[in-house]
Design a protein around this motif. Structure first.
Motif, PDB file in Angstrom:
ATOM      1  N   TYR A  10       0.753  -0.937   0.019  1.00 45.46           N
ATOM      2  CA  TYR A  10       0.241   0.145   0.224  1.00 45.46           C
ATOM      3  C   TYR A  10       0.949   1.915   0.184  1.00 45.46           C
ATOM      4  O   TYR A  10       0.988   2.310  -0.825  1.00 45.46           O
ATOM      5  CB  TYR A  10      -0.737   0.246   1.437  1.00 45.46           C
ATOM      6  CG  TYR A  10      -2.196   1.216   1.849  1.00 45.46           C
ATOM      7  CD1 TYR A  10      -1.942   1.895   1.056  1.00 45.46           C
ATOM      8  CD2 TYR A  10      -1.413   2.314   2.597  1.00 45.46           C
ATOM      9  CE1 TYR A  10      -3.877   2.394   0.750  1.00 45.46           C
ATOM     10  CE2 TYR A  10      -1.934   3.066   2.478  1.00 45.46           C
ATOM     11  CZ  TYR A  10      -2.840   3.559   2.191  1.00 45.46           C
ATOM     12  OH  TYR A  10      -3.896   5.158   2.373  1.00 45.46           O
ATOM     13  N   ILE A  11       2.126   1.986   0.927  1.00 43.99           N
ATOM     14  CA  ILE A  11       2.569   2.286   1.259  1.00 43.99           C
ATOM     15  C   ILE A  11       3.177   2.459  -0.308  1.00 43.99           C
ATOM     16  O   ILE A  11       3.546   3.548  -0.351  1.00 43.99           O
ATOM     17  CB  ILE A  11       3.876   2.474   2.764  1.00 43.99           C
ATOM     18  CG1 ILE A  11       3.299   2.621   3.528  1.00 43.99           C
ATOM     19  CG2 ILE A  11       4.555   3.906   1.722  1.00 43.99           C
ATOM     20  CD1 ILE A  11       3.895   2.181   4.792  1.00 43.99           C
ATOM     21  N   ARG A  12       4.238   1.419  -1.027  1.00 43.84           N
ATOM     22  CA  ARG A  12       4.833   1.700  -1.984  1.00 43.84           C
ATOM     23  C   ARG A  12       4.244   2.262  -2.951  1.00 43.84           C
ATOM     24  O   ARG A  12       4.634   2.430  -4.325  1.00 43.84           O
ATOM     25  CB  ARG A  12       5.375   0.631  -2.074  1.00 43.84           C
ATOM     26  CG  ARG A  12       6.777   0.470  -1.468  1.00 43.84           C
ATOM     27  CD  ARG A  12       7.854  -1.091  -1.832  1.00 43.84           C
ATOM     28  NE  ARG A  12       8.546   0.025  -3.274  1.00 43.84           N
ATOM     29  CZ  ARG A  12       9.734  -0.178  -3.174  1.00 43.84           C
ATOM     30  NH1 ARG A  12      10.222   0.128  -1.918  1.00 43.84           N
ATOM     31  NH2 ARG A  12      10.677   0.487  -3.842  1.00 43.84           N
ATOM     32  N   SER A  13       2.619   1.673  -3.155  1.00 45.21           N
ATOM     33  CA  SER A  13       1.939   2.461  -4.579  1.00 45.21           C
ATOM     34  C   SER A  13       1.229   3.200  -4.400  1.00 45.21           C
ATOM     35  O   SER A  13       0.862   4.429  -5.638  1.00 45.21           O
ATOM     36  CB  SER A  13       0.621   1.215  -3.931  1.00 45.21           C
ATOM     37  OG  SER A  13       0.052   2.089  -3.004  1.00 45.21           O
ATOM     38  N   LEU A  14       1.956   4.356  -3.646  1.00 51.05           N
ATOM     39  CA  LEU A  14       1.365   5.702  -2.978  1.00 51.05           C
ATOM     40  C   LEU A  14       2.370   6.767  -4.310  1.00 51.05           C
ATOM     41  O   LEU A  14       3.101   7.391  -4.393  1.00 51.05           O
ATOM     42  CB  LEU A  14       1.458   6.109  -2.144  1.00 51.05           C
ATOM     43  CG  LEU A  14       0.519   5.308  -1.168  1.00 51.05           C
ATOM     44  CD1 LEU A  14       0.547   5.968   0.414  1.00 51.05           C
ATOM     45  CD2 LEU A  14      -1.110   5.909  -1.773  1.00 51.05           C
ATOM     46  N   GLU A  15       3.633   6.028  -5.018  1.00 50.58           N
ATOM     47  CA  GLU A  15       4.662   6.676  -5.991  1.00 50.58           C
ATOM     48  C   GLU A  15       3.933   7.022  -7.268  1.00 50.58           C
ATOM     49  O   GLU A  15       3.992   7.863  -7.469  1.00 50.58           O
ATOM     50  CB  GLU A  15       5.760   4.841  -6.202  1.00 50.58           C
ATOM     51  CG  GLU A  15       6.585   6.329  -7.041  1.00 50.58           C
ATOM     52  CD  GLU A  15       8.308   5.153  -7.377  1.00 50.58           C
ATOM     53  OE1 GLU A  15       8.018   4.240  -6.864  1.00 50.58           O
ATOM     54  OE2 GLU A  15       8.974   5.952  -7.470  1.00 50.58           O
ATOM     55  N   LEU A  16       2.460   5.841  -7.061  1.00 46.68           N
ATOM     56  CA  LEU A  16       1.797   6.566  -8.232  1.00 46.68           C
ATOM     57  C   LEU A  16       0.785   6.949  -7.997  1.00 46.68           C
ATOM     58  O   LEU A  16      -0.379   7.158  -6.601  1.00 46.68           O
ATOM     59  CB  LEU A  16       1.158   5.143  -9.019  1.00 46.68           C
ATOM     60  CG  LEU A  16       2.463   3.975  -9.146  1.00 46.68           C
ATOM     61  CD1 LEU A  16       1.876   2.391  -9.835  1.00 46.68           C
ATOM     62  CD2 LEU A  16       3.622   4.361 -10.660  1.00 46.68           C
ATOM     63  N   LYS A  17       0.314   8.662  -8.630  1.00 50.44           N
ATOM     64  CA  LYS A  17      -1.062   9.039  -8.559  1.00 50.44           C
ATOM     65  C   LYS A  17      -2.410   8.059  -8.581  1.00 50.44           C
ATOM     66  O   LYS A  17      -3.384   8.987  -8.492  1.00 50.44           O
ATOM     67  CB  LYS A  17      -0.843  10.452 -10.187  1.00 50.44           C
ATOM     68  CG  LYS A  17      -2.116  11.508  -9.799  1.00 50.44           C
ATOM     69  CD  LYS A  17      -1.076  12.448 -10.849  1.00 50.44           C
ATOM     70  CE  LYS A  17      -2.801  13.201 -10.783  1.00 50.44           C
ATOM     71  NZ  LYS A  17      -2.180  14.437 -11.748  1.00 50.44           N
ATOM     72  N   LYS A  18      -2.490   7.276  -9.398  1.00 52.83           N
ATOM     73  CA  LYS A  18      -3.469   6.629  -9.504  1.00 52.83           C
ATOM     74  C   LYS A  18      -4.336   6.211  -8.424  1.00 52.83           C
ATOM     75  O   LYS A  18      -5.506   6.155  -7.839  1.00 52.83           O
ATOM     76  CB  LYS A  18      -3.481   5.565 -10.704  1.00 52.83           C
ATOM     77  CG  LYS A  18      -4.645   4.437 -10.697  1.00 52.83           C
ATOM     78  CD  LYS A  18      -4.091   2.699 -11.850  1.00 52.83           C
ATOM     79  CE  LYS A  18      -4.968   2.316 -11.547  1.00 52.83           C
ATOM     80  NZ  LYS A  18      -5.499   1.505 -11.205  1.00 52.83           N
ATOM     81  N   PHE A  19      -3.181   5.350  -7.435  1.00 50.42           N
ATOM     82  CA  PHE A  19      -3.710   4.866  -6.217  1.00 50.42           C
ATOM     83  C   PHE A  19      -3.771   6.157  -4.913  1.00 50.42           C
ATOM     84  O   PHE A  19      -4.700   6.005  -4.390  1.00 50.42           O
ATOM     85  CB  PHE A  19      -2.652   4.516  -6.117  1.00 50.42           C
ATOM     86  CG  PHE A  19      -2.682   2.937  -6.441  1.00 50.42           C
ATOM     87  CD1 PHE A  19      -3.446   2.438  -6.528  1.00 50.42           C
ATOM     88  CD2 PHE A  19      -1.300   2.970  -7.531  1.00 50.42           C
ATOM     89  CE1 PHE A  19      -3.268   0.903  -7.545  1.00 50.42           C
ATOM     90  CE2 PHE A  19      -1.502   1.234  -7.997  1.00 50.42           C
ATOM     91  CZ  PHE A  19      -2.795   0.540  -7.992  1.00 50.42           C
TER      92      PHE A  19
END
Lengths: 252, 252
Positions: A10-19
């Protein structure tokens, strides 16, 4: 409580604007930055070493997880992970046309480099400008690279993403809308203002033709000696700083 | 003549300081930048598409090679290779203590980011500052990333790498050596000068203690409103621009 694989993902997904957009949250890392932002933004998730948590008993989050260095390293987007990271809720600020009627604001017309945007947020903070209106094509300030580059200034500067041309059109006609142009009037010999908007343009193309029509005060940053052969332009963050510094000098 | 594998290897090797130092050359890419630098630096090797060469019959180099797009792509260090690249000889400028006695110069004390250095070279060019004295720990301006970031300003600004503390010590005592400090005197209320040196410090640590002792004019860039809680500092390139702009405004 340990940091689960799902939380790391979840934390790492926040690199992407979509998430970030889906979850309406952004990631910040490091004791200085997290410390600056806690108390300004609602914290959804705080992940830290036991030593950091012990030293910051006041730190409040919806969920707090004590993590090992190894877990933090796996969750971090930084080259050199630090002792704490936090996920904050993205605030919603009203895009209020009253703001430029009362105070000095900035507007960004498709500034695309996250580093430039982060630097501009720091500049705005330094010069006491608290509102930046951004075109949809401007970089996302909640991009982790950009968040890190703001170095905490994000806590004191509000970014309003909006249809910029429409927003400028909706302003009263007597509100000064400044923009920098190579054929503008010398910054140092014209009247400035303590309210209104200063528009800065895209790195390659400057201010778009659509926005250009809404600008009623054209500024030139003079080179030296005036009119000699020099670089064709200044970097957008650099130009922002020179202009803001002069606006504020006049008000001292 | 086609571009040999050895030539491609040679060009690409210039990404590394070791090879630039050995060969005393640097790489520049793209029609705008190469065009700006030709005529200012001796060109050892020019590699271009036939169309570029046909349009620039005046371009002179010790060796000129007509290349295909595929060859250029293999030689290029850029993500998006362009129609021409060139290897220039690194100039040797004397480190002359007379310069700051006569004109306004910059000095960089371990500015480490190539992007910041490139931006500072553009700022110097814009404000008519032609000499920058750099400590040994300052980024190498002939790093290809930095060369590209200068956007041609390198043709008009000389960088002097030298033992900076010794150089400053060797200056006459009446030459103003300015430096920015958080406890300095307000930039806007102090006397400035049209000669001397403005020292800018490292991104994280500011001006080193060794260099600090050589500074006789301490400057503060005031934030706004003065003394309120804002970002702790401005990016070094941004600070350079604000200071240089004010020096030049006074001289207009």
């Amino acid at each position: 409580m340990t940091l689960s694989k799902n939380k790391i993902k979840y934390i790492r997904s926040l690199e992407l604007k979509k998430f970030r957009k889906e979850e309406k949250v952004f990631l910040a890392e490091g004791p200085k930055l997290v410390g600056d932002l806690l108390g300004h933004f609602a914290c959804q998730l705080l992940v830290a070493l036991p030593s950091w948590l012990a030293a910051h008993p006041e730190a409040h989050a919806e969920e707090t997880i004590e993590a090992t260095e190894e877990e933090l390293t796996r969750a971090s987007l930084l080259k050199h992970p630090q002792e704490v990271l936090a996920v904050f809720r993205i605030p919603e600020y009203p895009t209020d046309t009253d703001l430029p009627a009362q105070t000095l604001c900035l507007a960004l017309d498709d500034v695309q480099d996250p580093g430039n945007l982060g630097t501009i947020v720091r500049i705005a903070d330094w010069f006491g400008i608290h509102d930046i209106f951004c075109s949809a094509g401007t970089a996302d300030v909640y991009n982790p690279k950009c968040v890190q580059a703001t170095m905490g200034a994000l806590a004191r500067v509000r970014l309003h993403y909006c249809p910029l041309a429409d927003f400028l059109s909706s302003l009263d006609k007597d509100i000064p809308v400044f923009g920098t142009f190579l054929d503008g009037e010398n910054l140092y010999s014209q009247e400035l203002a303590d309210r209104g908007i200063i528009v800065m343009g895209n790195e390659g193309n400057g201010i778009s033709s659509e926005i250009r029509q809404r600008i009623n005060r054209r500024i030139l940053i003079p080179n030296y000696p005036a009119g000699c052969e020099t670089s064709e332009s200044l970097n957008v963050a650099v130009a922002t700083a020179v202009v803001c510094a002069e606006f504020r000098r006049r008000m001292q």
